[in-house]
Enzyme design. Structure first.
Site, PDB file in Angstrom:
ATOM      1  N   CYS A 240      59.933  74.848  67.649  1.00 57.28           N
ATOM      2  CA  CYS A 240      59.773  73.640  68.207  1.00 57.28           C
ATOM      3  C   CYS A 240      60.552  72.523  67.597  1.00 57.28           C
ATOM      4  O   CYS A 240      60.169  71.816  66.347  1.00 57.28           O
ATOM      5  CB  CYS A 240      58.104  73.091  68.398  1.00 57.28           C
ATOM      6  SG  CYS A 240      58.034  71.575  69.327  1.00 57.28           S
TER       7      CYS A 240
ATOM      8  N   GLU B 262      62.506  72.755  74.721  1.00 59.40           N
ATOM      9  CA  GLU B 262      63.299  74.038  74.429  1.00 59.40           C
ATOM     10  C   GLU B 262      64.592  74.365  75.060  1.00 59.40           C
ATOM     11  O   GLU B 262      64.576  73.905  76.100  1.00 59.40           O
ATOM     12  CB  GLU B 262      62.376  75.117  74.368  1.00 59.40           C
ATOM     13  CG  GLU B 262      62.691  76.220  73.639  1.00 59.40           C
ATOM     14  CD  GLU B 262      63.052  75.890  72.110  1.00 59.40           C
ATOM     15  OE1 GLU B 262      64.091  76.032  71.784  1.00 59.40           O
ATOM     16  OE2 GLU B 262      61.908  76.246  71.293  1.00 59.40           O
TER      17      GLU B 262
END
Length: 228
Positions: free
Chosen positions: A2, A102
């Site tokens: 992340c 992402e």
């Protein structure tokens, strides 16, 4: 992993969602593009009724000077790493988010960014570990986000994902003893996460506005590359 986050829910809604009060210095500013070394809003196990702001990147306690720090920790092995040992045993926290980002690499072409969020929920909580780094002249409260294997949604985008906690597990995470966390660090088990393509504006942390989260218009893709 992340590597980018957001939190733009209205302050009142955020406080109501987590039954906690914002105590950050300087007030609250909605953020659409939070990068490593920025601050993340978190709730720690030591103050479960407060929302505070910590440096994103856990700084090793042995560091002689402040550094950006470690932004992610693999939940499967965090308890084995010296840098996370004390935090794993006694410093869990919730990292608050309106959705994380992402990047997918289709056929080795330019990476395509996605926004991942939970439908019908103003904010989600990711599992994190917090710590306090103490230097000669400064003290920095810092945090890292735990990651795990991808669930079905994330599997087609990336081989890791943050530990997104189901809402009914958030208090369990904060109350967990050192033997319990791994049971909670699982791929997100529910089907209420959504992912959609966004433009590469998110690649530049300087782009911190609602345009970042707009779904990608494939007919117009590429035109935004020339804007700041």
């Amino acid at each position: 992993m992340c590597g980018r986050n957001s939190l733009f829910v209205e302050q009142g809604d955020l406080e109501a969602r987590f039954d906690a009060e914002l105590v950050t210095d300087g007030g609250y500013t909605p953020r659409y593009n939070i990068a490593p070394a920025d601050d993340l809003h978190i709730i720690t196990n030591e103050a479960s009724n407060e929302i505070d702001r910590y440096h994103w990147g856990l700084i090793p306690f042995w560091a002689d000077e402040s550094v950006e720090g470690i932004i992610n920790a693999r939940s499967e092995t965090a308890d084995e790493k010296r840098v996370f040992e004390q935090a794993w045993e006694s410093r869990p926290c919730l990292v608050l988010s309106s959705g994380f980002y992402e990047w997918k690499s289709p056929n080795s072409e330019m990476k395509q960014p996605y926004r991942i969020h939970r439908e019908d929920d103003p904010a989600i909580a990711m599992a994190g570990l917090w710590d306090v780094w103490e230097g000669d002249d400064e003290t920095i409260s810092c945090v890292t986000i735990l990651t795990t294997e991808p669930n079905d949604l994330m599997n087609s985008i990336h081989d890791r994902m943050p530990v997104v906690l189901p809402q009914d597990a958030e208090s369990d995470w904060l109350a967990a003893d050192s033997d319990t966390p791994k049971e909670l660090c699982q791929p997100y088990p529910k089907d209420d996460l959504d992912a959609y393509e966004i433009s590469t504006r998110v690649n530049n942390p300087g782009n911190d506005d609602p345009q970042v989260i707009e779904p990608l218009d494939h007919e117009q893709s590429g035109l935004g590359e020339f804007s700041s």
